[in-house]
Write a protein that holds these residues in place. Structure first.
Motif, PDB file in Angstrom:
ATOM      1  N   PHE A 172      -1.723   9.568  -1.115  1.00 46.15           N
ATOM      2  CA  PHE A 172      -1.593   8.747   0.080  1.00 46.15           C
ATOM      3  C   PHE A 172      -2.928   8.480   0.769  1.00 46.15           C
ATOM      4  O   PHE A 172      -2.932   7.960   1.881  1.00 46.15           O
ATOM      5  N   SER A 231       0.937   3.892  -3.172  1.00 43.89           N
ATOM      6  CA  SER A 231       0.510   5.269  -2.902  1.00 43.89           C
ATOM      7  C   SER A 231       1.598   6.258  -3.275  1.00 43.89           C
ATOM      8  O   SER A 231       1.321   7.346  -3.799  1.00 43.89           O
ATOM      9  N   HIS A 268       0.829  -1.203   0.000  1.00 44.10           N
ATOM     10  CA  HIS A 268       0.000   0.000   0.000  1.00 44.10           C
ATOM     11  C   HIS A 268       0.864   1.254   0.000  1.00 44.10           C
ATOM     12  O   HIS A 268       0.568   2.243  -0.687  1.00 44.10           O
ATOM     13  N   TYR A 317       5.447  10.339   3.396  1.00 37.64           N
ATOM     14  CA  TYR A 317       4.022  10.274   3.743  1.00 37.64           C
ATOM     15  C   TYR A 317       3.694  11.214   4.905  1.00 37.64           C
ATOM     16  O   TYR A 317       2.697  11.949   4.876  1.00 37.64           O
TER      17      TYR A 317
END
Length: 904
Positions: free
Chosen positions: A784, A778, A774, A832
């Motif tokens: 994200f 992303s 994931h 992130y």
């Protein structure tokens, strides 16, 4: 999308469809129809446990088996497993009238005599009937039943008066009973073998032996009407209950063959269903008057008494008003009932008592409906004196006095307010002062009088002495209002004269003429504006202080039924018999939203928080709730929700959910798909309010547990370490550890084993986990949001484990470290965090994850220059974001501290 969207309907208990009862374990459940949806109640306390989705048409018949509910609507049958529709059966060409649970099958009969047999085992694969029976052409089925111990056989009653015995397996008619020359309305099997009871349209109940085709006994109802429901007692008492179309329930003693007792005022409408609970002296009944009642036989004379009930209005409400800061709704209906509905919990809804109605009706030998007060035409309430004395006053149709109510005890008050008792005329308008001490009443002949609510004594009348009149108005008083300071009182006459009075002195301060007949007035105490509705379909807004018109709203094409201001006075809502609901902006002096409802609105009320709108409609017994989308969407301008000129056509809110009301005209069945376990159980907003942060809406315990996970694990550790037994039992499995020891899975330390397995997977180069997949996807898409949704769905311990799996635990050269995949994952995580912090989304959750991340990987970041640059960037964004939020916190804290220490 407009400002107000359909939410749900309240006040519905049951409709004109017989209920279905089933027993699951030790509890009994009853399934009832409420228009196009169904509801399931637990009979222990008649508490609502499940509400089904909305169907395209009204339900005509119900049946249930364990978790399955079968609802016939039109020519189709919907199959639900709890609240989710799993199948639709479509073989009938005419409307389905009856459903019968027959072992592991469902029998359905339509008005044209087609009988289909459906199997609900393997229902997902098979949507076709397994059998079909065509009844005789001159046989119109009215009811269907299965006699006990008769294998594969059913009895069908007809409107022509005859009954037929059919073998379903052989699809053959075995016998036809001639009947009693009267249409058969109901039939039921008795605990005694070969015996059934048949209810006819002529009011007779026939107890019949179907084996020998002999009539055992006949009972006749004393009241006119058909016998619509029957039920035998199963607790050992030889009782038969019969209900008629007049609302009367009769209890017959089968041993003595005579009438034992009569419940005359059991229901206000036709009795639809009767059912004795298994091995209990409890009878349950339902009626078309929107009520379910349970009667218990525990008295010495054998008469039943009311045990518990659930009910709503049996006739449409005429006046509604929000109460208790929007948690409850006061509703007055044409059925002479004054009710309090709970918006939050349906079980708290109740009817206000009118003091010993049942006893008085029994003593006078009259119906309860005849003794109740006449329908309410207007009422007002004040919450400030709820605990001290009566705080609601009501005006009733063609009644020369007003009544007060004490909402703290849900009962009619002790005082009756009688204006001008020497020459009484009907009271038409009422209002309660802001202080809650006074009630002002206006009558049909123009008289206005003030009363003290605590004592019920008159405190003077308002007379216009300047025109040498003994009355306040020449004609009927159509509206009364008081301001927020008890300085002025406003009254409106039918002939168009508006007068502002000195509240204490009772003299006229100012007056003006509207120019045509006045229908209704509404006053807003915050802005001092008076909204006046005249018979020319124009809404006029007057400034009471300046005594002049400031706004005029036009647009309704038929009689205006009701109006209300928003709590802040910025909006005015109005409804009309043309089916429209219009929202007017008082400041901008224009219409900002308009709805065209398929059923005209007769009354409306907006909650004090402006989040919910309640409406009552023509020929609808419930109260409908609409949610204010602008309160929850975060839009800064109303223009983004409504053009103001377009009129949107909407359906009424459904019983169950908003989705049902939007899809009820769809040709395809409404199926609620269950949510996947891996899918996140929350929704995200698509906007961000400037200069503010958005929280994650997760439970506080979830992100707090992530921060304190080490403390929780330490606290939950066993006091003594596990001991290795000398000899393990043969059934205990074992696994080899990395050190060569044999560990038993039932005794090992789960936390330590988990850490070893994690490091092994990283070192051995196994496939990346879903967490890394994931994260990488992303980062590639530079979005994200999907990764945020994924980690929010993880438990605190799982998320902590995924972060620890990226930890570099072995000492290697610096050049080899830079090529490690864990280092790339840590860098992606820093990207992130930078993105989420700059966007200010999920602020509380992201901060908790950052804290755990730095605790685990802080040493690795300190040793790597690439990671140090990312960490500095994150620190700068974090400081800017937090400083902005901290400034807002400090500003708010200072204002609260200043106001709390001030003395006004």
């Amino acid at each position: 999308m407009g400002i107000f969207e359909p939410f749900r309907a309240i006040g519905y208990t049951t409709s004109s469809v017989p209920f279905s009862v089933q027993r699951l374990g030790t509890e009994t459940f009853v399934t009832v129809s409420v228009g196009k949806a169904f509801q399931i109640y637990n009979c222990a306390k008649l508490s609502l446990v499940l509400v089904g989705p909305q169907l395209p048409k009204k339900i005509r018949a119900l049946a249930c088996y364990r978790d399955y509910t079968f609802a016939a609507y039109g020519t189709e049958i919907a199959v639900f497993k709890r609240a989710h529709q799993v199948a639709t059966w479509c073989s009938h060409s005419a409307k389905v009238n009856s459903l019968l649970l027959f072992g592991e099958h469902i029998l359905s009969v339509d008005v044209e005599g087609h009988l289909f047999i459906w199997a609900f085992k393997g229902i997902d694969e098979n949507h076709t009937p397994i059998g079909h029976v065509m009844l005789d052409n001159n046989f119109c089925p009215s009811c269907i039943m299965h006699p006990d111990t008769y294998l594969n056989k059913i009895i069908i009653g007809s409107q022509e008066g005859s009954l037929q015995l059919w073998n379903i397996s052989a699809k053959k008619k075995l016998y036809e009973f001639k009947g009693w020359n009267s249409s058969i309305c109901s039939c039921v099997s008795s605990p005694a073998l070969d015996v059934i009871a048949v209810g006819c349209a002529d009011g007779n109940v026939h107890v019949h032996n179907i084996r020998y085709d002999e009539e055992l006994v006949t009972f006749s109802h004393s009241t006119r009407g058909a016998v619509t429901a029957l039920s035998f007692s199963t607790d050992g008492q030889p009782l038969l209950a019969s209900g008629g179309s007049s609302g009367v329930i009769s209890i017959w003693n089968l041993e003595k063959r005579r009438l034992q007792s009569v419940i005359r005022d059991a229901h206000d409408g036709s009795v639809l269903s009767l059912h004795f609970l298994v091995n209990e002296p409890v009878l349950m009944s339902s009626s078309s008057d929107n009520s379910i009642k349970m009667w218990i036989f525990d008295t010495t004379d054998g008469d039943p008494r009311l045990l518990r009930f659930r009910s709503g209005h049996s006739a449409p409400p005429q006046c509604i008003r929000f109460y208790a800061n929007g948690r409850h709704i006061l509703s007055a209906g044409q059925d002479r009932a004054f009710r309090l509905f709970s918006v939050i919990q349906d079980q708290q809804s109740r009817e206000l008592s009118q003091r010993h109605i049942s006893k008085r009706a029994k003593k006078l030998k009259m119906k309860e409906e005849e003794i109740k007060l006449k329908p309410v035409i207007a009422f007002d309430c004040a919450e400030i004196r709820e605990r001290d004395w009566c705080n609601v006053v009501t005006c009733h149709m063609d009644t020369a006095q007003a009544y007060v109510w004490r909402l703290q005890n849900f009962v009619l008050g002790e005082h009756i307010l009688k204006p001008r008792p020497e020459n009484p005329t009907p009271v038409k308008a009422c209002a309660i002062s802001t202080c809650g001490n006074f009630a002002i009443l206006g009558t049909a002949d123009g008289w206005v009088e003030r009363f003290n609510l605590q004592s019920g004594i008159s405190r003077g009348s308002y007379m216009d002495t300047s025109e040498r009149r003994s009355f306040a108005h020449d004609g009927e008083v159509v509206g009364i209002a008081c301001d927020s300071m008890n300085t002025v009182m406003i009254s409106a006459g039918y002939h168009g004269d508006i007068k502002v009075w000195n509240f204490k002195g009772r003299d006229v301060k100012s007056r003006w003429e509207v120019g045509c007949s006045v229908v209704k007035i509404v006053y807003n105490r915050l802005n001092g504006l008076l909204a006046v509705v005249a018979d020319d379909l124009i809404i006029r807004l007057y400034d009471v202080v300046a005594s002049r018109m400031v706004r005029k709203f036009e647009g309704h094409m038929d009689r205006i039924t009701d109006m209300c201001f928003s709590e802040d006075g910025k909006w005015l809502l109005s409804s009309s018999m043309d089916g429209s609901l219009r929202v007017w902006d008082v400041i901008l002096a224009r219409q900002i939203d308009a709805l065209d409802v398929d059923v005209a609105i007769t009354a409306l009320s907006l909650s004090p928080n402006m989040d919910v709108l309640a409406t009552a409609h023509v020929d609808q017994n419930g109260v409908y709730l609409w949610v204010n989308q602008s309160m929850f969407s975060g839009a800064s301008k109303v223009d983004s929700y409504a053009s103001g000129k377009e009129v949107r056509s909407v359906k009424l809110p459904s019983i169950s959910s908003t989705k049902g009301s939007l899809e009820e005209d769809s040709d395809e069945p409404i199926v609620d798909h269950p949510q996947s376990k891996d899918a996140p159980a929350f929704t995200t907003l698509d906007f961000q309010i400037p200069d503010l942060v958005t929280l994650s809406l997760l439970p506080k315990s979830q992100w707090q547990s992530l921060i304190n996970l080490d403390t929780i694990k330490e606290r939950n550790k066993p006091i003594e370490p596990p001991k290795k037994p000398e000899r393990a039992p043969f059934f205990l499995p074992s696994i080899p550890s990395f050190s060569g020891e044999i560990l038993f899975t039932g005794l090992e330390n789960k936390e330590a084993k988990g850490d070893d397995v994690e490091h092994t997977r990283i070192k051995s180069g196994l496939a990346p986990s879903q967490f890394l997949q994931h994260l990488q996807s992303s980062a590639e898409m530079k979005n994200f949001s999907a990764f945020t949704d994924y980690i929010k769905s993880l438990s605190p311990s799982t998320l902590d484990m995924e972060l620890r799996m990226l930890e570099i635990v072995d000492d290697e050269d610096e050049e080899e470290l830079e090529s490690r995949p864990e280092l790339l994952s840590i860098e992606l995580l820093l990207d992130y965090f930078i993105h989420e912090t700059s966007c200010r989304n999920n602020f509380d959750f992201v901060q908790a994850v950052i804290k755990v991340f730095l605790k685990i990987h802080g040493e690795t970041i300190r040793c790597q220059s690439i990671l140090q640059d990312k960490a500095r960037e994150l620190l700068d964004i974090q400081c800017k974001t937090w400083q902005r939020v901290e400034k807002l916190f400090q500003s708010t804290s200072c204002v609260v501290a200043f106001l709390s220490n001030s003395r006004f």
